[in-house]
Design a protein around this motif. Structure first.
Motif, PDB file in Angstrom:
ATOM      1  N   HIS A   1       0.824  -1.214   0.000  1.00 27.10           N
ATOM      2  CA  HIS A   1       0.000   0.000   0.000  1.00 27.10           C
ATOM      3  C   HIS A   1       0.858   1.263   0.000  1.00 27.10           C
ATOM      4  O   HIS A   1       0.368   2.345  -0.353  1.00 27.10           O
ATOM      5  CB  HIS A   1      -0.931   0.018   1.204  1.00 27.10           C
ATOM      6  CG  HIS A   1      -2.188  -0.774   1.008  1.00 27.10           C
ATOM      7  ND1 HIS A   1      -2.987  -0.640  -0.091  1.00 27.10           N
ATOM      8  CD2 HIS A   1      -2.786  -1.714   1.802  1.00 27.10           C
ATOM      9  CE1 HIS A   1      -4.027  -1.451   0.013  1.00 27.10           C
ATOM     10  NE2 HIS A   1      -3.926  -2.119   1.140  1.00 27.10           N
ATOM     11  N   LEU A   2       2.110   1.158   0.397  1.00 25.15           N
ATOM     12  CA  LEU A   2       2.994   2.321   0.321  1.00 25.15           C
ATOM     13  C   LEU A   2       3.275   2.695  -1.126  1.00 25.15           C
ATOM     14  O   LEU A   2       3.628   3.839  -1.423  1.00 25.15           O
ATOM     15  CB  LEU A   2       4.317   2.034   1.048  1.00 25.15           C
ATOM     16  CG  LEU A   2       4.212   1.761   2.554  1.00 25.15           C
ATOM     17  CD1 LEU A   2       5.560   1.328   3.104  1.00 25.15           C
ATOM     18  CD2 LEU A   2       3.710   2.997   3.292  1.00 25.15           C
ATOM     19  N   LYS A   3       3.102   1.729  -2.006  1.00 23.79           N
ATOM     20  CA  LYS A   3       3.284   1.953  -3.443  1.00 23.79           C
ATOM     21  C   LYS A   3       1.955   2.280  -4.114  1.00 23.79           C
ATOM     22  O   LYS A   3       1.879   3.161  -4.982  1.00 23.79           O
ATOM     23  CB  LYS A   3       3.878   0.693  -4.069  1.00 23.79           C
ATOM     24  CG  LYS A   3       4.465   0.876  -5.453  1.00 23.79           C
ATOM     25  CD  LYS A   3       5.857   1.455  -5.386  1.00 23.79           C
ATOM     26  CE  LYS A   3       6.539   1.415  -6.740  1.00 23.79           C
ATOM     27  NZ  LYS A   3       7.900   1.984  -6.688  1.00 23.79           N
ATOM     28  N   GLU A   4       0.899   1.575  -3.713  1.00 27.89           N
ATOM     29  CA  GLU A   4      -0.440   1.753  -4.277  1.00 27.89           C
ATOM     30  C   GLU A   4      -1.444   1.763  -3.129  1.00 27.89           C
ATOM     31  O   GLU A   4      -1.753   0.708  -2.566  1.00 27.89           O
ATOM     32  CB  GLU A   4      -0.776   0.619  -5.253  1.00 27.89           C
ATOM     33  CG  GLU A   4       0.129   0.528  -6.468  1.00 27.89           C
ATOM     34  CD  GLU A   4      -0.147   1.622  -7.489  1.00 27.89           C
ATOM     35  OE1 GLU A   4      -1.244   2.221  -7.428  1.00 27.89           O
ATOM     36  OE2 GLU A   4       0.723   1.865  -8.334  1.00 27.89           O
ATOM     37  N   LEU A   5      -1.939   2.929  -2.770  1.00 28.16           N
ATOM     38  CA  LEU A   5      -2.866   3.026  -1.632  1.00 28.16           C
ATOM     39  C   LEU A   5      -4.288   2.751  -2.108  1.00 28.16           C
ATOM     40  O   LEU A   5      -5.179   3.601  -2.056  1.00 28.16           O
ATOM     41  CB  LEU A   5      -2.764   4.407  -0.971  1.00 28.16           C
ATOM     42  CG  LEU A   5      -3.386   4.540   0.429  1.00 28.16           C
ATOM     43  CD1 LEU A   5      -2.783   3.527   1.390  1.00 28.16           C
ATOM     44  CD2 LEU A   5      -3.233   5.952   0.955  1.00 28.16           C
TER      45      LEU A   5
ATOM     46  N   LYS B   1      -2.796  -2.981 -10.046  1.00 27.80           N
ATOM     47  CA  LYS B   1      -1.398  -2.606  -9.809  1.00 27.80           C
ATOM     48  C   LYS B   1      -0.980  -2.948  -8.382  1.00 27.80           C
ATOM     49  O   LYS B   1       0.151  -3.391  -8.147  1.00 27.80           O
ATOM     50  CB  LYS B   1      -1.197  -1.115 -10.077  1.00 27.80           C
ATOM     51  CG  LYS B   1      -1.259  -0.717 -11.540  1.00 27.80           C
ATOM     52  CD  LYS B   1      -0.959   0.766 -11.698  1.00 27.80           C
ATOM     53  CE  LYS B   1      -0.980   1.176 -13.172  1.00 27.80           C
ATOM     54  NZ  LYS B   1      -0.703   2.621 -13.340  1.00 27.80           N
ATOM     55  N   PHE B   2      -1.898  -2.736  -7.442  1.00 30.53           N
ATOM     56  CA  PHE B   2      -1.585  -3.067  -6.042  1.00 30.53           C
ATOM     57  C   PHE B   2      -1.338  -4.566  -5.896  1.00 30.53           C
ATOM     58  O   PHE B   2      -0.334  -4.993  -5.305  1.00 30.53           O
ATOM     59  CB  PHE B   2      -2.739  -2.653  -5.133  1.00 30.53           C
ATOM     60  CG  PHE B   2      -2.675  -3.279  -3.765  1.00 30.53           C
ATOM     61  CD1 PHE B   2      -1.806  -2.794  -2.799  1.00 30.53           C
ATOM     62  CD2 PHE B   2      -3.473  -4.379  -3.452  1.00 30.53           C
ATOM     63  CE1 PHE B   2      -1.723  -3.392  -1.546  1.00 30.53           C
ATOM     64  CE2 PHE B   2      -3.405  -4.974  -2.198  1.00 30.53           C
ATOM     65  CZ  PHE B   2      -2.532  -4.478  -1.245  1.00 30.53           C
TER      66      PHE B   2
ATOM     67  N   ALA C   1      -0.441  -6.654  -8.052  1.00 28.51           N
ATOM     68  CA  ALA C   1       0.809  -7.017  -8.725  1.00 28.51           C
ATOM     69  C   ALA C   1       1.999  -6.786  -7.795  1.00 28.51           C
ATOM     70  O   ALA C   1       2.954  -7.573  -7.782  1.00 28.51           O
ATOM     71  CB  ALA C   1       0.964  -6.202 -10.005  1.00 28.51           C
ATOM     72  N   GLN C   2       1.943  -5.705  -7.020  1.00 29.90           N
ATOM     73  CA  GLN C   2       3.011  -5.440  -6.047  1.00 29.90           C
ATOM     74  C   GLN C   2       3.029  -6.511  -4.956  1.00 29.90           C
ATOM     75  O   GLN C   2       4.095  -6.964  -4.526  1.00 29.90           O
ATOM     76  CB  GLN C   2       2.840  -4.049  -5.425  1.00 29.90           C
ATOM     77  CG  GLN C   2       2.864  -2.888  -6.397  1.00 29.90           C
ATOM     78  CD  GLN C   2       4.191  -2.742  -7.122  1.00 29.90           C
ATOM     79  OE1 GLN C   2       5.202  -3.309  -6.707  1.00 29.90           O
ATOM     80  NE2 GLN C   2       4.199  -1.984  -8.207  1.00 29.90           N
ATOM     81  N   VAL C   3       1.837  -6.912  -4.506  1.00 27.32           N
ATOM     82  CA  VAL C   3       1.766  -7.967  -3.494  1.00 27.32           C
ATOM     83  C   VAL C   3       2.401  -9.249  -4.019  1.00 27.32           C
ATOM     84  O   VAL C   3       3.164  -9.919  -3.307  1.00 27.32           O
ATOM     85  CB  VAL C   3       0.301  -8.219  -3.066  1.00 27.32           C
ATOM     86  CG1 VAL C   3       0.221  -9.429  -2.134  1.00 27.32           C
ATOM     87  CG2 VAL C   3      -0.270  -6.989  -2.377  1.00 27.32           C
ATOM     88  N   ARG C   4       2.121  -9.583  -5.282  1.00 26.04           N
ATOM     89  CA  ARG C   4       2.690 -10.804  -5.869  1.00 26.04           C
ATOM     90  C   ARG C   4       4.213 -10.727  -5.954  1.00 26.04           C
ATOM     91  O   ARG C   4       4.894 -11.757  -5.874  1.00 26.04           O
ATOM     92  CB  ARG C   4       2.095 -11.065  -7.257  1.00 26.04           C
ATOM     93  CG  ARG C   4       0.667 -11.588  -7.225  1.00 26.04           C
ATOM     94  CD  ARG C   4       0.253 -12.120  -8.589  1.00 26.04           C
ATOM     95  NE  ARG C   4       0.232 -11.079  -9.605  1.00 26.04           N
ATOM     96  CZ  ARG C   4      -0.806 -10.285  -9.851  1.00 26.04           C
ATOM     97  NH1 ARG C   4      -1.924 -10.428  -9.136  1.00 26.04           N
ATOM     98  NH2 ARG C   4      -0.745  -9.367 -10.799  1.00 26.04           N
ATOM     99  N   ARG C   5       4.745  -9.521  -6.126  1.00 22.63           N
ATOM    100  CA  ARG C   5       6.197  -9.359  -6.144  1.00 22.63           C
ATOM    101  C   ARG C   5       6.807  -9.714  -4.792  1.00 22.63           C
ATOM    102  O   ARG C   5       7.946 -10.184  -4.714  1.00 22.63           O
ATOM    103  CB  ARG C   5       6.572  -7.915  -6.480  1.00 22.63           C
ATOM    104  CG  ARG C   5       6.389  -7.492  -7.912  1.00 22.63           C
ATOM    105  CD  ARG C   5       6.858  -6.061  -8.113  1.00 22.63           C
ATOM    106  NE  ARG C   5       8.283  -5.902  -7.784  1.00 22.63           N
ATOM    107  CZ  ARG C   5       8.907  -4.724  -7.723  1.00 22.63           C
ATOM    108  NH1 ARG C   5       8.216  -3.603  -7.925  1.00 22.63           N
ATOM    109  NH2 ARG C   5      10.184  -4.660  -7.442  1.00 22.63           N
ATOM    110  N   LEU C   6       6.041  -9.484  -3.723  1.00 21.35           N
ATOM    111  CA  LEU C   6       6.587  -9.620  -2.376  1.00 21.35           C
ATOM    112  C   LEU C   6       6.347 -10.970  -1.738  1.00 21.35           C
ATOM    113  O   LEU C   6       7.150 -11.427  -0.911  1.00 21.35           O
ATOM    114  CB  LEU C   6       5.983  -8.525  -1.474  1.00 21.35           C
ATOM    115  CG  LEU C   6       6.243  -7.081  -1.896  1.00 21.35           C
ATOM    116  CD1 LEU C   6       5.549  -6.118  -0.931  1.00 21.35           C
ATOM    117  CD2 LEU C   6       7.741  -6.795  -1.952  1.00 21.35           C
ATOM    118  N   THR C   7       5.233 -11.629  -2.066  1.00 20.59           N
ATOM    119  CA  THR C   7       4.897 -12.873  -1.367  1.00 20.59           C
ATOM    120  C   THR C   7       4.033 -13.776  -2.238  1.00 20.59           C
ATOM    121  O   THR C   7       3.173 -13.278  -2.970  1.00 20.59           O
ATOM    122  CB  THR C   7       4.160 -12.572  -0.045  1.00 20.59           C
ATOM    123  OG1 THR C   7       3.794 -13.802   0.587  1.00 20.59           O
ATOM    124  CG2 THR C   7       2.907 -11.746  -0.285  1.00 20.59           C
TER     125      THR C   7
END
Length: 243
Positions: free
Chosen positions: A204-208, A213-214, A216-222
């Motif tokens: 959420h710091l990247k996409e609130l 897109k949010f 996709a960021q979660v998938r990058r992390l876990t």
């Protein structure tokens, strides 16, 4: 402003077909809320009680009427709650998803140590619940900070203050100013569940938002999103019954 009062009420039972059943001693928290527009009820897993919310002009008779109407539902939900686990010698508390027995060593100095499958507290036994709770919160803070720092570095973001809470319904949150908040009870969940919740809030710091897109960021992390959500849905309420 909200105002809450607790008591135990005799809740009449109903069997299929409308036949009367044994009366149940039901713990109730009466919550008077200026924001409520109708009488409502919910189960507070942490307190092991039913919460009846009353708007300003409603009286307890209206609340009792709703309780009686939904007596079967209340009975079912309270009966399904996991047993309460006290922070006391002999109790088994999960840490990172693994069971740990609480042990008391009266000869040891006040403080808490981790041993193989055990959480060992020294000092007076009366202080043990407070010591164990403080230990679990400190351990949650340490583990969450490590995960948040690592995930934030991967996304090129900087988390703000990391706060611990004891929420009943939200495991984590991210404020517009970058402050991250988490339930300290997540330290009792498996490591991969904690990893997902921290990754979710750091993303959420990247996409609130909860846009594609949010996620996709979660998938990058876990990789644990689906399994962690399922685990929390099934086992999260039991974490509220500890302490």
């Amino acid at each position: 402003m909200d105002d809450t009062e607790a008591e135990t009420v005799a809740l009449p039972g109903r069997m299929p077909g409308g036949m009367a059943a044994e009366t149940m001693a039901c713990p109730v928290r009466w919550r008077r809320s200026t924001r409520a527009t109708r009488v409502s009820l919910r189960i507070d897993a942490r307190a092991g009680a039913v919460v009846v919310t009353l708007p300003p002009r409603a009286n307890r008779r209206a609340g009792m009427a709703l309780l009686t109407t939904h007596a079967a539902w209340v009975r079912e939900k309270l009966a399904a709650l996991a047993p309460h686990i006290a922070l006391a010698p002999g109790s088994e508390v999960p840490l990172g998803g693994l069971p740990h027995v609480i042990r008391h060593d009266p000869a040891a100095a006040p403080g808490v140590l981790l041993a193989a499958g055990a959480i060992v507290a020294g000092g007076p036994e009366a202080a043990l619940p407070r010591q164990i709770a403080a230990f679990l919160k400190a351990e949650a803070q340490r583990r969450i900070r490590v995960l948040a720092t690592g995930h934030a570095a991967l996304l090129g973001v900087t988390p703000g203050t990391i706060r611990l809470k004891d929420t009943r319904s939200r495991w984590g949150s991210c404020a517009p100013d970058g402050t991250l908040a988490f339930s300290w009870r997540l330290v009792m969940a498996p490591d991969w569940v904690l990893d997902y919740v921290v990754a979710h809030e750091v993303a959420h710091l990247k996409e609130l938002n909860h846009s594609p897109k949010f996620w996709a960021q979660v998938r990058r992390l876990t990789p644990h999103r689906d399994a962690a959500v399922d685990w929390l849905r099934a086992n999260g309420p039991a974490l509220l019954r500890v302490g």
